[in-house]
Design an enzyme around this catalytic site. Structure first.
Site, short mmCIF file in Angstrom:
data_model
loop_
_atom_site.label_atom_id
_atom_site.label_comp_id
_atom_site.label_asym_id
_atom_site.label_seq_id
_atom_site.Cartn_x
_atom_site.Cartn_y
_atom_site.Cartn_z
CE LYS A 176 -1.45 1.62 4.21
NZ LYS A 176 -1.06 1.81 5.59
CG HIS A 234 -3.94 -2.34 8.59
ND1 HIS A 234 -3.40 -3.05 7.56
CD2 HIS A 234 -3.13 -1.27 8.77
CE1 HIS A 234 -2.29 -2.44 7.14
NE2 HIS A 234 -2.11 -1.36 7.86
CE LYS A 249 -0.32 6.95 12.53
NZ LYS A 249 0.41 5.70 12.33
CD GLU A 285 -0.27 3.08 14.72
OE1 GLU A 285 0.79 2.54 14.42
OE2 GLU A 285 -0.88 3.86 13.97
CG ASP A 312 -4.11 -5.44 5.32
OD1 ASP A 312 -3.45 -5.48 6.39
OD2 ASP A 312 -5.16 -4.79 5.21
CG HIS A 313 1.58 -4.86 7.98
ND1 HIS A 313 1.00 -3.64 7.77
CD2 HIS A 313 1.86 -4.90 9.29
CE1 HIS A 313 0.94 -2.97 8.91
NE2 HIS A 313 1.45 -3.71 9.86
CG ASP A 359 -2.11 5.01 7.73
OD1 ASP A 359 -1.42 4.49 6.82
OD2 ASP A 359 -1.73 5.10 8.92
C1 BG6 Z 1 0.68 0.91 8.55
C2 BG6 Z 1 0.28 2.34 8.66
O1 BG6 Z 1 -0.02 0.28 7.51
O2 BG6 Z 1 0.38 0.24 9.77
C3 BG6 Z 1 0.98 3.01 9.83
O3 BG6 Z 1 0.62 3.02 7.46
C4 BG6 Z 1 0.77 2.23 11.09
O4 BG6 Z 1 0.51 4.34 9.99
C5 BG6 Z 1 1.08 0.75 10.89
O5 BG6 Z 1 1.60 2.76 12.09
C6 BG6 Z 1 0.69 -0.07 12.09
O6 BG6 Z 1 1.18 -1.38 11.94
P1 BG6 Z 1 1.56 -2.26 13.22
O7 BG6 Z 1 1.96 -3.57 12.63
O8 BG6 Z 1 2.66 -1.55 13.92
O9 BG6 Z 1 0.30 -2.34 14.04
#
Ligand code: BG6
Length: 486
Positions: free
Chosen positions: A144, A236, A334, A212, A173-174, A231
């Site tokens: 993305k 997610h 955030k 976060e 999508d990680h 984002d």
């Molecule tokens: C990313 C966002 O896809 O996911 C970031 O662009 C975010 O803004 C991040 O901080 C959060 O990923 P994780 O794995 O740290 O929860």
């Protein structure tokens, strides 16, 4: 059926994601002997490097980002031997010939990992195609942002589709690579006792939180064009919602699982512009303290005033039989007080309490799936407090606990990209996002953004270190529901 490639081509090979995630993940797979033998990895980016200097670059990244107990000198050395590098100006067609020459024969299969600015998609896809790097043995992984609304995402998908058919396109999508996210599937479909209550009769509401503590993190250029909705929600959070809400897939494969997720996205209730202000809350962090760290406001970090939201809370509905009337509350932001990703499923109260007046209040059961930072599943149940009370029995809510760390002691926590890179290399699409999913996700979030525009909704300021604007509390309290916090 897995079909491993013999070559990997990494775009953005000197970028932040490569240093923090991709190189450490590939190393992890290498050290555990999970990469195909002889797999070569070519890095490419704008910076000038030769093979030797890129290997040094990769070594430095591993030094910095690998946990100490994962560093094995021999494994690092043999990993670096897989690496090569070719500099590339992505907009210069000529350069792709050199890249193709560097990569060499792709008849044994090539996987490309593309994380690039959306504006480069078109030249890169054209370049790959012109240089013979898009043929039937080549598959592509896309990171993305894949657009910023439905129209731009369609355009990118169309561009990619000119060279790579859907079955060779792997959208990342990680969150789907996270062990605990896959564990949602295991819990729901590997156990029999959840399913009978997993519906509107058993469940009162579902809450999904991704909190976060970080702020803008030097990503102003990107984040200003995105905001929390694009984002975090379009990808997610909606993926998490789909895994909770979907019907049981018949098989654990890319078609069955993604068919069921896509149905959920298509069942999301579209908001009308008039509804949006009542069903959503947006915020932007002001100065404050996160833990004992004093932090600046978003505008101060950015250096100018902005209307980009850094927090969003949403009341969503899935319009089908299973979920009729069950709100799904989503919230992400955030500079919240803690880093926490969690799904809380609140069950219906008992139909009648025999303890009324003789023991105290019953709390409804809650199933908590904590994704990070800790990984656990808890079921909050009512139990008797020990004691000899004469006027009834005293009840208290206590957790039935499944700690993944304790249950699977000794197994290492993997980076989400290890799973996803391995699946890309071996060609298993199950944990990647299909085009119809992405487009349904955008359609739903675009309607929210349109509602904000139509009603001139601006994010409300919230102090850093708080749980967002107070309206986010009101969003659930109006329904008699409280956000599941500690
Ligand atoms: C990313 C966002 O896809 O996911 C970031 O662009 C975010 O803004 C991040 O901080 C959060 O990923 P994780 O794995 O740290 O929860």
């Amino acid at each position: 059926t897995r079909n491993p490639v013999s070559k990997l081509l990494l775009f953005g090979a000197t970028g932040d994601l490569a240093q923090r995630m991709l190189l450490p993940s590939l190393y992890g797979l290498h050290a555990d002997h999970l990469l195909p033998e002889g797999l070569t990895i070519t890095g490419t980016a704008r910076s000038e490097h030769d093979d030797a200097s890129y290997r040094q670059f990769a070594k430095d990244a591993l030094d910095e980002f690998l946990p100490e107990d994962r560093k094995d000198e021999q494994a690092v050395t043999s990993f670096l031997e897989r690496l090569g590098y070719q500099a590339l100006d992505a907009t210069d067609l000529q350069h792709y010939q050199d890249l193709a020459a560097k990569v060499g024969d792709v008849s044994g299969g090539l996987a490309i990992f593309l994380s690039t600015a959306p504006s480069l998609f078109e030249p890169v896809i054209k370049g790959l195609e012109s240089a013979g790097l898009a043929g039937p043995t080549v598959r592509i992984g896309l990171e993305k942002p894949l657009g910023y609304d439905l129209a731009s995402s369609r355009k990118i998908n169309d561009t990619v589709a000119t060279a790579f058919p859907e079955e060779r396109t792997f959208r990342i999508d990680h969150y789907l690579g996270k062990e605990t996210v896959q564990n949602i599937l295991a819990l729901r479909f590997g156990n029999s006792f959840f399913e009978p209550v997993w519906n509107a009769r058993g469940i009162d509401n579902v809450q999904i939180t991704i909190a976060e503590t970080v702020g803008l993190e030097d990503r102003a250029g990107y984040y200003e064009t995105a905001g929390a909705l694009r984002d975090m929600v379009t990808n997610h959070m909606l993926q998490l919602l789909a895994l909770i809400a979907m019907e049981p897939p018949a098989r654990f494969d890319g078609t069955a699982v993604r068919d069921e997720k896509a149905k959920v996205f298509r069942s999301l209730r579209q908001m009308t512009p008039e509804e949006v202000p009542n069903l959503t809350v947006t915020g932007q962090y002001a100065a404050g303290a996160v833990g004992d760290k004093i932090v600046k406001s978003y505008a101060d970090e950015l250096g100018k005033a902005s209307t980009t939201e850094t927090f969003v809370a949403i009341k969503a509905h899935v319009d089908n039989w299973r979920w009729q009337g069950v709100p799904f509350y989503l919230r992400t932001g955030k500079r919240l007080p803690v880093r926490r990703s969690e799904i809380a499923i609140q069950f219906k109260p008992v139909p009648h309490s025999m303890f009324a007046g003789r023991g105290g209040l019953l709390q409804p059961n809650v199933l908590i799936i904590r994704l990070q930072p800790e990984e656990y599943v808890q079921l909050l149940v009512m139990a008797k407090e020990p004691g000899l009370d004469r006027d009834g029995i005293r009840l208290r809510e206590v957790p039935l606990n499944l700690s993944m760390d304790a249950a699977f002691a000794g197994s290492r926590r993997r980076i989400a990209y290890e799973r996803l890179l391995l699946d890309l290399i071996e060609g298993d699409p199950t944990l990647f996002v299909r085009r119809d999913e992405v487009e349904a996700q955008w359609e739903w979030t675009d309607a929210i953004r349109a509602g904000w525009d139509a009603n001139d909704v601006k994010p409300k300021s919230y102090p850093s270190g708080s749980w967002g604007p107070s309206a986010a509390v009101a969003l659930t309290e109006r329904d008699g529901v409280t956000w599941q916090d500690d």
